[in-house]
Design an enzyme around this catalytic site. Structure first.
Site, PDB file in Angstrom:
ATOM      1  N   GLN A  17       0.798  -1.315  -0.052  1.00 44.87           N
ATOM      2  CA  GLN A  17      -0.075   0.109  -0.038  1.00 44.87           C
ATOM      3  C   GLN A  17       0.913   1.373   0.017  1.00 44.87           C
ATOM      4  O   GLN A  17       0.543   2.332  -0.661  1.00 44.87           O
ATOM      5  CB  GLN A  17      -0.924   0.146   1.262  1.00 44.87           C
ATOM      6  CG  GLN A  17      -1.885   1.282   1.132  1.00 44.87           C
ATOM      7  CD  GLN A  17      -2.793   1.071   2.447  1.00 44.87           C
ATOM      8  OE1 GLN A  17      -3.511   2.421   2.603  1.00 44.87           O
ATOM      9  NE2 GLN A  17      -3.099   0.325   3.271  1.00 44.87           N
ATOM     10  N   ARG A  38       6.994  -9.057 -10.235  1.00 45.60           N
ATOM     11  CA  ARG A  38       7.665 -10.218 -10.546  1.00 45.60           C
ATOM     12  C   ARG A  38       7.024 -11.178 -11.509  1.00 45.60           C
ATOM     13  O   ARG A  38       5.627 -11.197 -11.359  1.00 45.60           O
ATOM     14  CB  ARG A  38       7.897 -11.117  -9.244  1.00 45.60           C
ATOM     15  CG  ARG A  38       9.356 -11.351  -8.953  1.00 45.60           C
ATOM     16  CD  ARG A  38       9.573 -12.338  -7.582  1.00 45.60           C
ATOM     17  NE  ARG A  38       8.898 -11.730  -6.651  1.00 45.60           N
ATOM     18  CZ  ARG A  38       8.980 -12.219  -5.536  1.00 45.60           C
ATOM     19  NH1 ARG A  38       9.429 -13.364  -5.120  1.00 45.60           N
ATOM     20  NH2 ARG A  38       8.306 -11.854  -4.527  1.00 45.60           N
ATOM     21  N   GLU A 139       1.252  -1.110   8.294  1.00 49.51           N
ATOM     22  CA  GLU A 139       0.617   0.039   8.745  1.00 49.51           C
ATOM     23  C   GLU A 139       0.290  -0.114  10.280  1.00 49.51           C
ATOM     24  O   GLU A 139       0.681   1.222  10.708  1.00 49.51           O
ATOM     25  CB  GLU A 139      -0.879  -0.238   8.172  1.00 49.51           C
ATOM     26  CG  GLU A 139      -1.990   0.769   8.551  1.00 49.51           C
ATOM     27  CD  GLU A 139      -1.768   2.079   8.209  1.00 49.51           C
ATOM     28  OE1 GLU A 139      -1.373   2.276   7.044  1.00 49.51           O
ATOM     29  OE2 GLU A 139      -1.796   2.886   9.053  1.00 49.51           O
ATOM     30  N   ASP A 168       0.468   3.700   5.971  1.00 54.19           N
ATOM     31  CA  ASP A 168       0.696   3.489   4.839  1.00 54.19           C
ATOM     32  C   ASP A 168       0.465   4.572   3.618  1.00 54.19           C
ATOM     33  O   ASP A 168       1.509   5.431   3.045  1.00 54.19           O
ATOM     34  CB  ASP A 168      -0.025   2.228   3.930  1.00 54.19           C
ATOM     35  CG  ASP A 168       0.631   0.883   4.756  1.00 54.19           C
ATOM     36  OD1 ASP A 168       2.087   1.066   4.983  1.00 54.19           O
ATOM     37  OD2 ASP A 168      -0.153  -0.064   4.815  1.00 54.19           O
ATOM     38  N   GLY A 247      -7.824  20.471  19.399  1.00 51.98           N
ATOM     39  CA  GLY A 247      -7.368  21.813  19.283  1.00 51.98           C
ATOM     40  C   GLY A 247      -7.787  22.533  20.330  1.00 51.98           C
ATOM     41  O   GLY A 247      -8.315  21.900  21.584  1.00 51.98           O
ATOM     42  N   GLY A 248      -7.878  23.991  20.129  1.00 56.78           N
ATOM     43  CA  GLY A 248      -8.156  24.659  21.205  1.00 56.78           C
ATOM     44  C   GLY A 248      -9.613  25.165  21.392  1.00 56.78           C
ATOM     45  O   GLY A 248     -10.459  25.429  22.535  1.00 56.78           O
ATOM     46  N   GLN A 249     -10.589  24.344  20.620  1.00 57.55           N
ATOM     47  CA  GLN A 249     -11.954  24.362  20.657  1.00 57.55           C
ATOM     48  C   GLN A 249     -12.669  23.222  21.046  1.00 57.55           C
ATOM     49  O   GLN A 249     -12.563  22.177  20.163  1.00 57.55           O
ATOM     50  CB  GLN A 249     -12.453  24.935  19.099  1.00 57.55           C
ATOM     51  CG  GLN A 249     -11.580  26.132  18.562  1.00 57.55           C
ATOM     52  CD  GLN A 249     -12.309  27.492  19.243  1.00 57.55           C
ATOM     53  OE1 GLN A 249     -13.072  27.510  19.953  1.00 57.55           O
ATOM     54  NE2 GLN A 249     -11.394  28.542  18.901  1.00 57.55           N
TER      55      GLN A 249
HETATM   56  N1  COA Z   1      11.857  -9.907  -9.598  1.00 50.44           N
HETATM   57  C1  COA Z   1      12.744 -10.538  -8.444  1.00 50.44           C
HETATM   58  N2  COA Z   1      12.617 -10.517  -7.200  1.00 50.44           N
HETATM   59  C2  COA Z   1      11.759  -9.356  -6.739  1.00 50.44           C
HETATM   60  C3  COA Z   1      11.040  -8.887  -7.637  1.00 50.44           C
HETATM   61  C4  COA Z   1      11.153  -8.780  -8.733  1.00 50.44           C
HETATM   62  N3  COA Z   1      10.707  -8.253  -9.801  1.00 50.44           N
HETATM   63  N4  COA Z   1      10.359  -7.738  -6.737  1.00 50.44           N
HETATM   64  C5  COA Z   1      10.662  -7.990  -5.477  1.00 50.44           C
HETATM   65  N5  COA Z   1      11.431  -9.104  -5.421  1.00 50.44           N
HETATM   66  C6  COA Z   1      11.987  -9.866  -4.230  1.00 50.44           C
HETATM   67  C7  COA Z   1      12.783  -8.947  -3.329  1.00 50.44           C
HETATM   68  O1  COA Z   1      13.984  -8.627  -3.912  1.00 50.44           O
HETATM   69  C8  COA Z   1      12.817  -9.783  -2.048  1.00 50.44           C
HETATM   70  O2  COA Z   1      13.729 -10.780  -2.345  1.00 50.44           O
HETATM   71  P1  COA Z   1      14.931 -11.031  -0.846  1.00 50.44           P
HETATM   72  O3  COA Z   1      14.099 -10.872   0.273  1.00 50.44           O
HETATM   73  O4  COA Z   1      15.507 -12.421  -1.455  1.00 50.44           O
HETATM   74  O5  COA Z   1      16.112  -9.803  -1.061  1.00 50.44           O
HETATM   75  C9  COA Z   1      11.393 -10.324  -2.091  1.00 50.44           C
HETATM   76  O6  COA Z   1      10.907 -10.290  -3.262  1.00 50.44           O
HETATM   77  C10 COA Z   1      10.219  -9.982  -0.954  1.00 50.44           C
HETATM   78  O7  COA Z   1      10.595  -8.492  -0.912  1.00 50.44           O
HETATM   79  P2  COA Z   1      10.125  -7.896   0.463  1.00 50.44           P
HETATM   80  O8  COA Z   1       9.930  -6.603   0.309  1.00 50.44           O
HETATM   81  O9  COA Z   1      10.994  -8.460   1.500  1.00 50.44           O
HETATM   82  O10 COA Z   1       8.431  -8.534   0.664  1.00 50.44           O
HETATM   83  P3  COA Z   1       7.761  -9.075   1.912  1.00 50.44           P
HETATM   84  O11 COA Z   1       6.496  -9.555   1.346  1.00 50.44           O
HETATM   85  O12 COA Z   1       8.871  -9.988   2.594  1.00 50.44           O
HETATM   86  O13 COA Z   1       7.569  -7.931   3.107  1.00 50.44           O
HETATM   87  C11 COA Z   1       6.937  -5.704   3.730  1.00 50.44           C
HETATM   88  C12 COA Z   1       6.544  -6.794   2.770  1.00 50.44           C
HETATM   89  C13 COA Z   1       6.015  -4.576   3.268  1.00 50.44           C
HETATM   90  C14 COA Z   1       6.790  -5.884   5.066  1.00 50.44           C
HETATM   91  C15 COA Z   1       8.385  -5.087   3.329  1.00 50.44           C
HETATM   92  O14 COA Z   1       8.477  -4.972   2.052  1.00 50.44           O
HETATM   93  C16 COA Z   1       8.659  -3.915   4.036  1.00 50.44           C
HETATM   94  O15 COA Z   1       8.916  -3.718   5.192  1.00 50.44           O
HETATM   95  N6  COA Z   1       8.892  -2.850   3.326  1.00 50.44           N
HETATM   96  C17 COA Z   1       9.061  -1.451   3.704  1.00 50.44           C
HETATM   97  C18 COA Z   1       7.908  -0.469   4.506  1.00 50.44           C
HETATM   98  C19 COA Z   1       6.668  -0.657   3.938  1.00 50.44           C
HETATM   99  O16 COA Z   1       6.529  -0.081   2.927  1.00 50.44           O
HETATM  100  N7  COA Z   1       5.705  -1.220   4.518  1.00 50.44           N
HETATM  101  C20 COA Z   1       4.365  -1.062   4.295  1.00 50.44           C
HETATM  102  C21 COA Z   1       3.851  -1.851   3.137  1.00 50.44           C
HETATM  103  S1  COA Z   1       1.940  -1.359   2.867  1.00 50.44           S
END
Ligand code: COA
Length: 416
Positions: A17, A38, A139, A168, A247-249
Site C-alpha cells: 500500500q 515479478r 501499517e 501506509d 485543538g483549542g476549541q
Molecule cells: N524480481 C525478483 N525479485 C523480486 C522482484 C522482482 N521483480 N520484486 C521483489 N522481489 C523480491 C525482493 O528482492 C525480495 O527478495 P529478497 O528477500 O530475497 O531480497 C522479495 O521479493 C520480497 O520482498 P520484501 O520487500 O521483503 O517483501 P515481503 O513481502 O517479505 O515484505 C513488507 C513486505 C511490506 C513488510 C516489506 O516490503 C517492508 O517492510 N517494506 C518497507 C515498509 C513498507 O513499505 N511497509 C508497508 C507496506 S504497505
C-alpha cells in the site's frame, strides 16, 4: 489540457500500500508510471482480500490506477540487463521493499547514481536509521511506533489503531511530496537525489499535536481534555483523549436521533468560542451566554461533561443531517458521522471525482477514490489498474527500443 507531470517517467518498484499510494498520485498527475512486478507473481495484493475468485482484488485495483505493468525478474541476468536500461531511461525510481532487498539485487543507491545521475531514488521503510532500521513494517506497526496508537482510544482503554491508513497512505503522500520537491530541485541542480521517508516519521508528523501536548504536560494539566473536568489526574505521557478535539476549541461526538439502532447516528459538535452565543440559543440555554460558569471558554473547561450533555440532549432530538442544517447557517462547526455506505452514495463526492466508478475488464465496474488533490489546469482522470504484465511488450519495445527477437528471447529465459 496537459497533465502537470506529463513526460516524467517513474520506475515503480512498489508493492502493497504505502509505495503504490505514492506512485498512484504521481500517475494521476500525468507521470508515466511503469510498475515492475515479478513474472507470474506480481504485487502480492493482487491476490489478497479477493472478493471475486481469480480477479485482481480491490486492494490492488484501488491503489494502482493509471499505471502500466511490466513483468521482470530483477534477480535473473537478462532481467537485470533490462532493469539497468529502465533505470537509465526513467526520472524517478520508487521502492518500498524490506530493508536491504534492492542492495541484495545489486542495485544500491551508489550503483543507481552511477547508472543515471539524474535519477531521483525514493524509498519508504518502516524506520529511519537506528535500532530498528532493518525491521519490516506494516501499517499498524507504524501507527503504534509513530505515537498514534498510544494517543488514540478512550481514557483507561487499550491503545487503538485508526481506520485511516496514516502509516501506509500517509507515508506515500509524504514521499510523493519529497519526489516532486526533488524533481523541482533537479531543474536547477541537474542532479537527482535520494528521497527517504520512514513510516514512523510520517505517522509522527501527523501526530505532532500529541507531541505538543506531551511538552505542555510539564507545565500543568491539559485543561481542554475531558479528564481535566472529571478530576482525573494526568500521568507522565499524553493520554488517550477519546473523541475530544485535538485543538483549542472543545468538541465531542454526540448522539443524534436514531442512535439506538443506527451505529452512525452521531454528529461531531464543536463549541467554537466565537459562536458560543449561537450554541446557547440553539440548545435552549440562552442564560449560559452571560452566566459566569459558562460565558467564557476557560470557565467552561472544567464542566465540559455538563456542557456537552446539554448539547447532546438537543442533538438527540435531531438527525445528524438536521443538526448540520440548523448549525451551519449559525456558523457552528458540526459534522455528521458518515458511514462508508453513505460516502459511496454521496452525489457531491461523485461530482467532484473524489468517488469514481471505474470499469475493469475482469471484475466489471467498481468504486474507487479519485485524486483528492484538484489542479485547475491539470484535472485527473482515473484509469483502471493494469493486469499483470499487460504492458510488458509495449514497454520493452517502445520505452527501451528492444527488438521483437530480443523480447522473445527474454521471455524464453523467464526474465519477463
Ligand atoms: N524480481 C525478483 N525479485 C523480486 C522482484 C522482482 N521483480 N520484486 C521483489 N522481489 C523480491 C525482493 O528482492 C525480495 O527478495 P529478497 O528477500 O530475497 O531480497 C522479495 O521479493 C520480497 O520482498 P520484501 O520487500 O521483503 O517483501 P515481503 O513481502 O517479505 O515484505 C513488507 C513486505 C511490506 C513488510 C516489506 O516490503 C517492508 O517492510 N517494506 C518497507 C515498509 C513498507 O513499505 N511497509 C508497508 C507496506 S504497505
Amino acid at each position: 489540457m496537459g497533465k502537470a507531470l506529463e513526460g516524467v517517467k517513474i520506475l515503480d518498484m512498489t508493492h502493497v500500500q504505502s509505495g503504490p499510494t505514492c506512485t498512484q498520485l504521481l500517475a494521476w498527475f500525468g507521470a508515466d508510471v511503469i510498475k515492475v512486478e515479478r513474472p507470474g507473481v506480481g504485487d502480492a495484493t493482487r491476490g489478497q482480500l479477493r472478493d471475486i475468485p481469480d480477479v485482481d482484488s480491490l486492494y490492488f485495483t484501488m491503489l494502482n490506477h493509471n499505471k502500466r505493468s511490466v513483468t521482470l525478474n530483477t534477480k535473473a541476468d537478462k532481467g537485470k540487463e533490462i532493469f539497468v536500461k529502465l533505470i537509465k531511461e526513467c526520472d524517478v525510481m520508487v521502492e518500498n521493499f524490506a530493508p536491504g532487498a534492492l542492495d541484495r539485487m545489486g542495485f544500491s543507491w551508489e550503483r543507481i547514481q552511477e547508472l543515471n545521475p539524474r535519477m531521483i531514488f525514493a524509498s519508504i521503510k518502516g524506520f529511519g536509521p537506528g535500532e530498528f532500521e532493518d525491521c519490516k513494517v506494516y501499517e499498524n506497526v507504524a501507527q503504534c511506533a509513530g505515537g498514534a496508537a498510544s494517543t488514540t482510544g478512550m481514557l483507561g482503554g487499550v491503545p487503538l489503531v485508526t481506520g485511516a491508513q496514516i502509516g501506509d497512505s500517509g507515508t506515500g503522500l509524504h514521499l510523493a511530496f519529497g519526489i516532486v520537491t526533488a524533481l523541482f530541485h533537479r531543474e536547477t541542480s541537474g542532479k537527482g537525489q535520494r528521497v527517504e521517508c520512514a513510516m514512523q516519521d510520517g505517522v509522527l508528523n501527523l501526530c505532532r499535536v500529541k507531541l505538543r501536548d506531551q511538552q505542555r504536560l510539564q507545565h500543568g494539566p491539559l485543561n481542554e481534555y475531558s479528564q481535566f473536568g472529571e478530576g482525573i489526574p494526568f500521568g507522565e505521557a499524553t493520554p488517550r483523549a477519546g473523541n475530544d478535539s485535538g485543538g483549542g476549541q472543545p468538541g465531542r461526538i454526540l448522539k443524534c436521533k436514531g442512535w439506538e439502532t443506527d451505529p452512525d447516528a452521531y454528529t461531531y459538535f464543536i463549541t467554537q468560542a466565537a459562536v458560543w452565543g449561537n450554541v446557547c440559543d440553539v440548545i435552549g440555554k440562552p442564560e449560559w451566554k452571560e452566566h459566569p460558569d459558562y460565558a467564557k471558554p476557560a470557565a467552561r473547561l472544567p464542566r465540559l461533561n455538563e456542557v456537552f450533555g446539554a448539547i447532546e440532549d438537543w442533538t438527540m432530538t435531531k438527525t445528524k443531517f438536521e443538526v448540520m442544517d440548523i448549525c451551519n447557517p449559525l456558523n457552528i462547526p458540526v459534522g455528521p458521522i458518515l458511514s462508508m455506505k453513505e460516502i459511496a452514495a454521496d452525489e457531491a463526492l461523485r461530482k467532484t471525482g473524489t468517488v469514481v466508478e471505474v470499469d475493469h475488464p475482469e471484475r466489471g465496474p467498481y468504486l474507487s477514490v479519485g485524486n483528492p488533490v484538484k489542479l485547475s489546469d491539470s484535472p485527473s482522470e482515473v484509469e483502471r489498474s493494469p493486469l499483470l504484465g499487460e504492458h510488458t511488450d509495449e514497454i520493452l519495445r517502445d520505452v527501451l527500443g528492444m527488438s521483437e527477437e530480443d523480447i522473445a528471447s527474454a521471455k524464453a529465459e523467464g526474465a519477463v
